[in-house]
Design an enzyme around this catalytic site. Structure first.
Site, mmCIF file in Angstrom:
data_model
loop_
_atom_site.group_PDB
_atom_site.id
_atom_site.type_symbol
_atom_site.label_atom_id
_atom_site.label_comp_id
_atom_site.label_asym_id
_atom_site.label_seq_id
_atom_site.Cartn_x
_atom_site.Cartn_y
_atom_site.Cartn_z
ATOM 1 C CE LYS A 54 62.958 30.108 13.174
ATOM 2 N NZ LYS A 54 63.122 31.108 14.223
ATOM 3 C CD GLN A 98 60.942 32.099 17.164
ATOM 4 O OE1 GLN A 98 61.642 31.215 16.675
ATOM 5 N NE2 GLN A 98 60.626 33.196 16.504
ATOM 6 C CG ASP A 121 68.471 32.709 15.522
ATOM 7 O OD1 ASP A 121 68.294 32.406 14.324
ATOM 8 O OD2 ASP A 121 67.558 32.753 16.363
#
Ligand code: NAP
Length: 288
Positions: A54, A98, A121
């Site tokens: 990412k 994460q 997200d």
């Protein structure tokens, strides 16, 4: 019939190239690039690979990366304080924590500490609620990536029968909501669904995200249907999807392969969300 193979790698590359141009314009206009902060707690090797990917993708399109790596024994208070700091930092347009996090921490609590306007997200309760209510907001990256693929294929969703296999918060539920928002007729299936094959055979668009290799058989597919395989199952023979691709490609009109279908779209959509969040913050509106 032999299906069109939907090339997600090429779509993602196109999207990333277009985003690089838009990020350059944003940076020229505002004198500062959009920023994405990633939080990786501990040293899980698989998570480190995802976060590294990412950060690399950000750098490639000109988004500034902020790579935070608290130790595996970081306290709840320390991580919450870090998220608060990033929420308040104008250089940070988007934040992602994460998952999974170490056992002594609560991933749901940490995720929900992220400001909804920076939730790239799309996993906070606020983002899920906004999606369910049909309001503007940041959408979960993988389902948003599927919508891009369907649009590029020219799939008519209005009135279409769409069947989504899997009801996870990460994928199945937001996918169904996005399809509903596009005026499809949506059926959601899960492990307790009766006659799964029968339900799937109704689908004009069949989307599988169950994590069971080759669960979807060729004769579960309506001739001419569009099949999107989200499954990522690591077998000794390599990565494989939830659909029996070899059988399905002779029945479907279009199908995503695994790998190279949905997977590459996820990071591209994360970058798009970061730019969307940055723009909205400049306008002092909610991401739209
Ligand atoms: P998950 O949280 O494990 O959810 C799986 C869903 O599938 C659940 O709703 C479960 O039903 C249902 N299910 C399991 N076995 C089933 C069966 N035999 N028949 C019908 N339904 C069944 O998984 P997820 O996070 O949504 O991910 C699903 C798959 O997509 C995984 O392979 C994952 O790696 C992949 N994925 C890929 C990406 C990407 O490409 N970037 C992103 C997200 C997910 P219940 O709810 O009844 O248990």
């Amino acid at each position: 019939m032999s299906a069109t193979i939907i090339d997600g790698k090429a779509s993602a590359a196109r999207l990333r190239a277009a985003l690089a141009e838009e990020v350059a314009e944003f940076t020229a206009e505002h004198g500062t690039p959009p920023g994405l902060a990633t939080i990786l707690i501990g040293d899980d090797p698989a998570s480190a690979v995802y976060v590294g990917g990412k950060q690399k993708a950000c750098a490639e399109v000109g988004i500034k990366g902020f790579d935070h790596r608290p130790a595996g024994d970081a306290s709840r208070e320390e991580v919450l304080a870090l998220i608060d700091e990033l929420n308040a930092d104008p250089a940070v347009s988007g934040i992602l924590c994460q998952l999974p996090v170490p056992d002594h921490l609560d991933g749901v609590e940490l995720t929900n500490r992220i400001d909804a306007g920076k939730d790239v997200d799309g996993l906070t309760i606020a983002s899920a609620g906004r999606l369910a209510l049909g309001m503007d907001g940041l959408r979960s990256c993988t389902p948003a990536g599927v919508m891009v693929l369907l649009e590029e294929q020219g799939v008519e969703l209005q009135g279409a029968e769409c069947v989504v296999l899997g009801r996870s918060n990460l994928f199945g539920k937001p996918m169904a909501q996005l399809l509903l928002g596009a005026n499809a007729t949506v059926t959601m299936c899960h492990s307790r669904t009766r006659d799964l094959g029968e339900v799937c055979r109704r689908a004009d668009v069949l989307i599988a995200a169950v994590g069971v290799p080759h669960l979807v058989k060729g004769d579960w597919i309506k001739p001419g249907a569009v099949v999107i395989d989200v499954g990522m199952n690591r077998l000794e023979s390599g990565l494989t999807g939830d659909v029996d691709f070899e059988a399905a490609k002779d029945v479907a009109s279009a199908i995503t392969p695994v790998p190279g279908g949905v997977g590459p779209m996820t990071i591209a959509l994360l970058l798009r969300n970061t730019l969307q969040a940055a723009r909205a913050q400049r306008r002092a509106t909610f991401p739209s």
